[in-house]
Write an enzyme that holds these catalytic residues in place. Structure first.
Site, mmCIF file in Angstrom:
data_model
loop_
_atom_site.group_PDB
_atom_site.id
_atom_site.type_symbol
_atom_site.label_atom_id
_atom_site.label_comp_id
_atom_site.label_asym_id
_atom_site.label_seq_id
_atom_site.Cartn_x
_atom_site.Cartn_y
_atom_site.Cartn_z
ATOM 1 N N CYS A 136 0.966 -1.303 0.132
ATOM 2 C CA CYS A 136 0.092 -0.019 -0.043
ATOM 3 C C CYS A 136 1.007 1.228 -0.172
ATOM 4 O O CYS A 136 1.207 1.659 0.906
ATOM 5 C CB CYS A 136 -1.119 0.083 1.067
ATOM 6 S SG CYS A 136 -1.920 1.446 1.314
ATOM 7 N N CYS A 139 -0.323 3.995 1.992
ATOM 8 C CA CYS A 139 -0.136 4.017 3.749
ATOM 9 C C CYS A 139 1.178 4.324 4.113
ATOM 10 O O CYS A 139 1.456 4.949 4.927
ATOM 11 C CB CYS A 139 -0.491 2.535 4.143
ATOM 12 S SG CYS A 139 -1.967 1.880 3.117
ATOM 13 N N ASP A 140 2.169 3.775 3.160
ATOM 14 C CA ASP A 140 3.631 3.529 3.582
ATOM 15 C C ASP A 140 4.533 4.502 2.913
ATOM 16 O O ASP A 140 5.774 4.620 3.108
ATOM 17 C CB ASP A 140 4.068 1.956 3.665
ATOM 18 C CG ASP A 140 3.169 1.353 4.499
ATOM 19 O OD1 ASP A 140 2.643 1.864 5.601
ATOM 20 O OD2 ASP A 140 2.991 0.154 4.242
#
Ligand code: FAD
Ligand code: NAP
Length: 313
Positions: A136, A139-140
């Site tokens: 992701c 997300c990261d």
């Protein structure tokens, strides 16, 4: 003793299919309960720009899903933050068990559990998950400011992730097992024009390499698919974007599946082989897997559940 909730329609899943089913079922006065699962809002909460949702030239994925949730709530859906861990479809009313201990009894069920990211299955991938390996970018990606990053895959997700990661990375290498991407042309165009992205064709990931203490990625070993030649590429982050598999765990032993686990529905319908159980969205769709097609199937499922319940009365 567990609490029991009775409902005419239980919707399992809170992606575009689930929320659209909720809007239609609520407006049909079926007073549905929707259980969100561990990813409220579904896959679109893991992306940034959505540019193909009709009526919105551009909208952030998480914002679109907040709007859908608000819409479902506004028309009367009861939305519950719970995870269904067991589903008994052997008799009606159907029985779903929540992780919270709640038991849901439903005259009809709409399955909208969507899909989840696939992994390559390498030991080194598993070892560094959360320590440099991710599925992701939204997300990261932020953790890799100024670093070199690898993206694996050749579909829309891989190309979008590679483009998004250029916001943070000094360089993104897109590694694909063929020499042709399956992503949409507009995305390929953007990829090819982006100077920070270097595609590496005809290669597969052999191993993620890194430090032990602290645990962290330092690079990858990749293999050429025809010559077998191994190359090492330095990187701090590895994003695996090789597609998604249907989240069929609740029903894979009782409903027919095909094409790698997608739930089979009747032609032009969301009806499954069990009367009163409907399936919508990425859980059933091995072909299009888009937010708008999932929403369309959510609509169909609610309308079909309404007809089914009317016939029972
Ligand atoms: P999902 O969105 O997968 O949602 C599934 C839901 O089921 C989740 O809420 C989950 O919590 C819930 N669930 C699962 N198991 C359980 C359980 N046991 N109990 C309760 N709930 C459960 N499509 C586009 O049209 N445009 C785009 O720009 C686009 N971008 C994308 C970017 C990325 C990175 C990804 C991964 C996908 C993208 N897609 C895009 C595809 C789109 O996100 C999916 O087609 C769509 O989200 C599928 O909707 P769905 O409702 O079927 O399921
Ligand atoms: P996908 O379209 O299935 O593509 C997966 C990619 O990963 C393919 O290029 C595939 O290679 C590669 N791959 C698969 N297994 C592999 C393995 N074991 N090793 C190496 N490479 C592997 O998946 P996706 O990109 O996640 O897209 C899923 C769905 O969501 C699609 O329908 C897509 O259109 C949709 N989506 C849409 C948007 C958008 O509309 N903007 C954005 C994201 C996703 P091959 O090509 O060789 O098979």
């Amino acid at each position: 003793m567990s609490d029991i909730r009775n409902t005419k329609v239980l919707i399992i899943g809170s992606g575009p299919a689930g929320y659209t089913a909720a809007v239609y079922a609520s407006r049909a006065m079926l007073e549905p309960i929707l259980v969100q699962g561990m990813e409220p809002g579904g896959q679109l909460t893991t992306t940034t720009d959505v540019e193909n949702w009709p009526g919105e030239t551009e909208i952030q994925g998480p914002d679109l899903m907040i709007n859908m949730e608000a819409h479902a709530k506004a028309v009367g859906t009861e939305i519950i933050g719970d995870l269904i861990t067991d589903l008994d479809l052997s008799e009606r009313p159907f029985t779903a068990t929540g992780d919270s201990g709640m038991i849901y009894k439903a005259d009809a069920v709409i399955l909208a559990t969507g899909a989840r990211a696939k992994w390559l299955g390498l030991d080194s991938e598993e070892k560094f998950k959360g320590f440099g390996v991710s599925a992701c970018a939204t997300c990261d990606g932020f953790f890799y400011r100024g670093q070199e990053i690898i993206v694996i895959g050749g579909g829309n997700t891989a190309v979008e992730e590679a483009l998004f990661l250029t916001n943070f990375a000094s360089k993104v290498t897109l590694i694909h097992r063929r020499d042709e991407l399956r992503a949409e042309k507009i995305l390929i165009d953007r990829l090819m024009k982006n100077e920070k992205i270097e595609p590496l064709w005809d290669h597969v990931l052999e191993e993620v390499v890194g430090d032990e203490d602290p645990l962290g990625v330092t690079g990858v070993r990749v293999k050429h698919v025809t010559t077998g030649e191994i190359t090492e590429i330095p990187a701090k982050g590895v994003f695996v974007a090789i597609g998604h598999a249907p989240a069929n765990e609740l029903v894979k032993d009782v409903l027919e599946t095909h094409m790698g686990g997608y739930v089979v529905t009747k032609p032009d319908s969301t009806a499954t082989s069990i009367p009163g159980v409907f399936a919508a969205g990425d859980l059933t769709d091995y072909k299009y897997r888009q937010a708008v097609t999932s929403a369309g199937m959510g609509c169909m499922a609610a309308l079909e559940a309404e007809h089914f319940l009317a016939e029972q009365e």
